[in-house]
Write an enzyme that holds these catalytic residues in place. Sequence first.
Site, PDB file in Angstrom:
ATOM      1  N   LEU A 153      41.124  52.558  44.532  1.00  0.00           N
ATOM      2  CA  LEU A 153      40.875  52.113  45.958  1.00  0.00           C
ATOM      3  C   LEU A 153      39.328  52.146  45.949  1.00  0.00           C
ATOM      4  CD1 LEU A 153      42.437  51.396  48.705  1.00  0.00           C
ATOM      5  CD2 LEU A 153      41.434  53.931  49.328  1.00  0.00           C
ATOM      6  N   GLY A 154      38.958  51.018  45.405  1.00  0.00           N
ATOM      7  CA  GLY A 154      37.498  51.188  45.426  1.00  0.00           C
ATOM      8  C   GLY A 154      36.908  49.841  46.114  1.00  0.00           C
ATOM      9  N   THR A 177      39.148  60.529  42.238  1.00  0.00           N
ATOM     10  CA  THR A 177      38.664  61.692  43.553  1.00  0.00           C
ATOM     11  C   THR A 177      39.030  60.990  45.017  1.00  0.00           C
ATOM     12  OG1 THR A 177      36.611  61.434  42.277  1.00  0.00           O
ATOM     13  CG2 THR A 177      36.328  62.291  44.404  1.00  0.00           C
ATOM     14  N   ARG A 233      42.486  44.845  34.742  1.00  0.00           N
ATOM     15  CA  ARG A 233      42.441  44.294  33.258  1.00  0.00           C
ATOM     16  C   ARG A 233      43.701  44.351  32.742  1.00  0.00           C
ATOM     17  NH1 ARG A 233      38.502  42.104  34.861  1.00  0.00           N
ATOM     18  NH2 ARG A 233      36.380  42.386  34.239  1.00  0.00           N
ATOM     19  N   GLU A 262      43.932  37.473  26.664  1.00  0.00           N
ATOM     20  CA  GLU A 262      43.685  36.063  27.324  1.00  0.00           C
ATOM     21  C   GLU A 262      42.665  35.393  26.650  1.00  0.00           C
ATOM     22  OE1 GLU A 262      41.697  37.517  31.104  1.00  0.00           O
ATOM     23  OE2 GLU A 262      43.378  38.786  31.623  1.00  0.00           O
ATOM     24  N   HIS A 280      43.982  34.576  35.327  1.00  0.00           N
ATOM     25  CA  HIS A 280      42.581  35.334  35.672  1.00  0.00           C
ATOM     26  C   HIS A 280      41.825  34.371  36.782  1.00  0.00           C
ATOM     27  CE1 HIS A 280      39.691  38.564  34.179  1.00  0.00           C
ATOM     28  NE2 HIS A 280      39.580  38.407  35.241  1.00  0.00           N
TER      29      HIS A 280
END
Length: 314
Positions: A153-154, A177, A233, A262, A280
Amino acid sequence: MKKPDVVIVTPVLPRTQEILERELHLRKLYEAPERAAFLQAAAPHARGLATFGPDGANAALMDALPKLEIISHFGVGVDSIDLAAAKQRGIIVTNTPDVLNDCVADTAMSLVLNVLREFPQSEAYLRSGYWATRGAYPLTRSLGGKTLGVLGLGRIGEAIAKRAEAFGMKIRYHNRTQKKSVPYAYDADPVSLAKHSDVILVATPGGASTAKIIDAKVLDALGPQGYVVNISRGSTVDEAALLAYLKDRRIAGAGLDVFDKEPAVNPEFFALQNAVLYPHVGSATQETRFAMGMLQVDNFRAHFAGKPVLTRVV
Ligand code: NAP
Ligand code: 8YV
């Protein structure tokens, strides 16, 4: 004034390339008939390196360009660059965060929608003439009320969570974190997240710390009604396990924008009716790719003007 010398590994968007050509002395690695000779000629001059997505930089390339001061990377993910090697050599590395959050989150949300509602499959059904000959397309699954477990969750993960909330989904997450700034339930590990989620959505960086973070244990915890969506990724998913679980319907489905290899995607994916596959394209719009290119340019501009770069990674 002499333009700074920069090696560029692949061609970029024409509008960005024009700016780079105008402001820098570009040395085009992709046009070099012989890589070693090209690098030898560039070595005494090249102060910058422009990298793109999977075409990053390893320690050998850095060693071949000993005057390198900055690697300005196109892409937020820097897993194709040996960051430790750059740090050791005092080379600045920059990336292109934030400007792509919305597009990548839109892509992620479309994968959630498409994998649960089977829109691509139902369109193929119509185009095959089956609507008239076989009747209505089978019923699918709705998003509302389901739980989306965001693994990573960035910046992008949060943009996805906001969209999913608007679709009536409940949000949980796992990061190394816990975040104080978000109202979502936290799981201490990926298995617990999968156990409590209907859809697990991977939005972590690639690299060693997340390699195969989606493994058989996580897929077991997700179960036969669960879905995997990956926009991070290919390295974050154990593809062999995923393929087996999809084939045996030990999970319900998967939506994938990224793959282990890929563009040579494992063809076993192509036969799966319960997988939605994108090449992608997370950030692949004119607007976003141009904004990413401008950030790449602006990092070079700042550095060569003797100012701090805008988006430094190391
Ligand atoms: P970000 O802001 O750095 O967010 C990454 C999140 O992942 C953080 O919340 C981080 O939290 C978490 N994380 C990192 N390592 C982890 C681990 N080992 N286990 C659990 N969580 C972990 O990065 P971003 O800008 O959102 O971008 C995320 C990634 O998306 C990129 O690195 C790139 O690989 C991918 N991406 C894909 C596309 C596409 O076209 N498909 C486009 C853009 C980006 P903690 O540090 O607290 O663990
Ligand atoms: C691009 C990405 O597709 O930013 C990233 O990390 O994966 C994508 O935005 C990539 O940088 C270009 O191949």
